[in-house]
Write a protein that holds these residues in place. Sequence first.
Motif, PDB file in Angstrom:
ATOM      1  N   ASP A  96     -69.983  23.787  26.502  1.00 16.95           N
ATOM      2  CA  ASP A  96     -70.905  24.787  27.060  1.00 16.95           C
ATOM      3  C   ASP A  96     -70.234  26.159  27.171  1.00 16.95           C
ATOM      4  O   ASP A  96     -70.891  27.190  26.981  1.00 16.95           O
ATOM      5  CB  ASP A  96     -71.403  24.359  28.443  1.00 16.95           C
ATOM      6  N   THR A  97     -68.958  26.174  27.475  1.00 19.75           N
ATOM      7  CA  THR A  97     -68.236  27.448  27.587  1.00 19.75           C
ATOM      8  C   THR A  97     -68.164  28.140  26.235  1.00 19.75           C
ATOM      9  O   THR A  97     -68.376  29.352  26.141  1.00 19.75           O
ATOM     10  CB  THR A  97     -66.818  27.211  28.140  1.00 19.75           C
ATOM     11  N   ILE A  98     -67.883  27.379  25.187  1.00 18.27           N
ATOM     12  CA  ILE A  98     -67.833  27.953  23.829  1.00 18.27           C
ATOM     13  C   ILE A  98     -69.200  28.525  23.461  1.00 18.27           C
ATOM     14  O   ILE A  98     -69.304  29.638  22.936  1.00 18.27           O
ATOM     15  CB  ILE A  98     -67.383  26.904  22.788  1.00 18.27           C
ATOM     16  N   LYS A  99     -70.261  27.782  23.766  1.00 13.68           N
ATOM     17  CA  LYS A  99     -71.622  28.276  23.474  1.00 13.68           C
ATOM     18  C   LYS A  99     -71.909  29.571  24.223  1.00 13.68           C
ATOM     19  O   LYS A  99     -72.466  30.516  23.659  1.00 13.68           O
ATOM     20  CB  LYS A  99     -72.659  27.209  23.835  1.00 13.68           C
ATOM     21  N   ASP A 100     -71.524  29.638  25.502  1.00 12.05           N
ATOM     22  CA  ASP A 100     -71.730  30.856  26.289  1.00 12.05           C
ATOM     23  C   ASP A 100     -70.935  32.031  25.725  1.00 12.05           C
ATOM     24  O   ASP A 100     -71.437  33.159  25.677  1.00 12.05           O
ATOM     25  CB  ASP A 100     -71.335  30.639  27.753  1.00 12.05           C
ATOM     26  N   LEU A 101     -69.708  31.779  25.293  1.00  6.46           N
ATOM     27  CA  LEU A 101     -68.891  32.839  24.697  1.00  6.46           C
ATOM     28  C   LEU A 101     -69.536  33.372  23.416  1.00  6.46           C
ATOM     29  O   LEU A 101     -69.566  34.584  23.184  1.00  6.46           O
ATOM     30  CB  LEU A 101     -67.479  32.329  24.398  1.00  6.46           C
ATOM     31  N   LEU A 102     -70.040  32.449  22.584  1.00  9.08           N
ATOM     32  CA  LEU A 102     -70.693  32.872  21.339  1.00  9.08           C
ATOM     33  C   LEU A 102     -71.946  33.705  21.616  1.00  9.08           C
ATOM     34  O   LEU A 102     -72.189  34.717  20.959  1.00  9.08           O
ATOM     35  CB  LEU A 102     -71.034  31.651  20.480  1.00  9.08           C
ATOM     36  N   LEU A 122     -60.417  37.828  19.722  1.00  6.21           N
ATOM     37  CA  LEU A 122     -60.147  36.912  20.831  1.00  6.21           C
ATOM     38  C   LEU A 122     -60.986  35.641  20.725  1.00  6.21           C
ATOM     39  O   LEU A 122     -60.479  34.535  20.918  1.00  6.21           O
ATOM     40  CB  LEU A 122     -60.416  37.604  22.166  1.00  6.21           C
ATOM     41  N   LEU A 123     -62.253  35.804  20.417  1.00  3.31           N
ATOM     42  CA  LEU A 123     -63.142  34.654  20.273  1.00  3.31           C
ATOM     43  C   LEU A 123     -62.679  33.757  19.130  1.00  3.31           C
ATOM     44  O   LEU A 123     -62.685  32.526  19.252  1.00  3.31           O
ATOM     45  CB  LEU A 123     -64.582  35.098  20.048  1.00  3.31           C
ATOM     46  N   ASN A 124     -62.254  34.367  18.034  1.00  2.00           N
ATOM     47  CA  ASN A 124     -61.756  33.606  16.894  1.00  2.00           C
ATOM     48  C   ASN A 124     -60.532  32.775  17.282  1.00  2.00           C
ATOM     49  O   ASN A 124     -60.419  31.605  16.918  1.00  2.00           O
ATOM     50  CB  ASN A 124     -61.417  34.568  15.746  1.00  2.00           C
ATOM     51  N   SER A 125     -59.630  33.368  18.045  1.00  2.00           N
ATOM     52  CA  SER A 125     -58.437  32.659  18.505  1.00  2.00           C
ATOM     53  C   SER A 125     -58.808  31.487  19.419  1.00  2.00           C
ATOM     54  O   SER A 125     -58.274  30.385  19.278  1.00  2.00           O
ATOM     55  CB  SER A 125     -57.524  33.633  19.239  1.00  2.00           C
ATOM     56  N   ILE A 126     -59.727  31.727  20.350  1.00  2.00           N
ATOM     57  CA  ILE A 126     -60.171  30.665  21.259  1.00  2.00           C
ATOM     58  C   ILE A 126     -60.844  29.542  20.482  1.00  2.00           C
ATOM     59  O   ILE A 126     -60.589  28.359  20.716  1.00  2.00           O
ATOM     60  CB  ILE A 126     -61.128  31.238  22.332  1.00  2.00           C
ATOM     61  N   GLU A 127     -61.690  29.908  19.537  1.00  2.00           N
ATOM     62  CA  GLU A 127     -62.418  28.917  18.747  1.00  2.00           C
ATOM     63  C   GLU A 127     -61.466  28.084  17.882  1.00  2.00           C
ATOM     64  O   GLU A 127     -61.630  26.875  17.757  1.00  2.00           O
ATOM     65  CB  GLU A 127     -63.467  29.614  17.887  1.00  2.00           C
ATOM     66  N   ASN A 128     -60.452  28.729  17.291  1.00  2.00           N
ATOM     67  CA  ASN A 128     -59.466  27.996  16.486  1.00  2.00           C
ATOM     68  C   ASN A 128     -58.709  26.979  17.322  1.00  2.00           C
ATOM     69  O   ASN A 128     -58.484  25.846  16.892  1.00  2.00           O
ATOM     70  CB  ASN A 128     -58.483  28.962  15.820  1.00  2.00           C
TER      71      ASN A 128
END
Length: 192
Positions: A96-102, A122-128
């Motif tokens: 859910d956190t990843i979805k909210d970030l996106l 930053l989002l790319n780094s978190i997602e990786n």
Amino acid sequence: MKFSLILKFSLTVMDNYQKQPLKLYIQDIFRAKRTEDNKYVYELFNIKFKNVMIHGVITSLYNTTNKSSNFEISDPTGCVQVYYDSTKNNSNIFDDTIKDLLKSFAAVSRSGDDNAPTMAALLNSIENKYKNPIDFEEGSHVSVVGDIFVDDFRNARMVSAYQCRTTSVERDIVWLEELSYLYEKYYLKNIK
């Protein structure tokens, strides 16, 4: 009444150790003595501790899945086997956190915000890290935080890691200088 005394005693025993991970050379994982009070608490340099922090190079990697791995880490003083389960990591990100970030990033990028490229990086780094929690391989420099435990099957000390991060050779050099300072100024003075 008896149960509350036992609980109070066990809580007192559990509170009698350093809460932060003790920064160690790998050889000292094998030199530490188990305390009589608690088999999960160790003592070295007159310091009782539960968690350790070590740095080194991965020399062997095996039984790797997309969520866990066994590996051997080496520093100039020795090597130790490590088991790392990324689902036990305190910095895990929920779906859910990843979805909210996106969603938040999509809104920012549509608005034309100047910070969108930075947020995208930053989002790319978190997602990786979310998709690939085991982002190291043989030869990688890593920092490991975990507990010492004894593998009863092989009767060998190992580290059960709950945090494992890739570093660099430069960071390992700084780490060795930091340890040298800690041993000289604090640890070794504690045993006199």
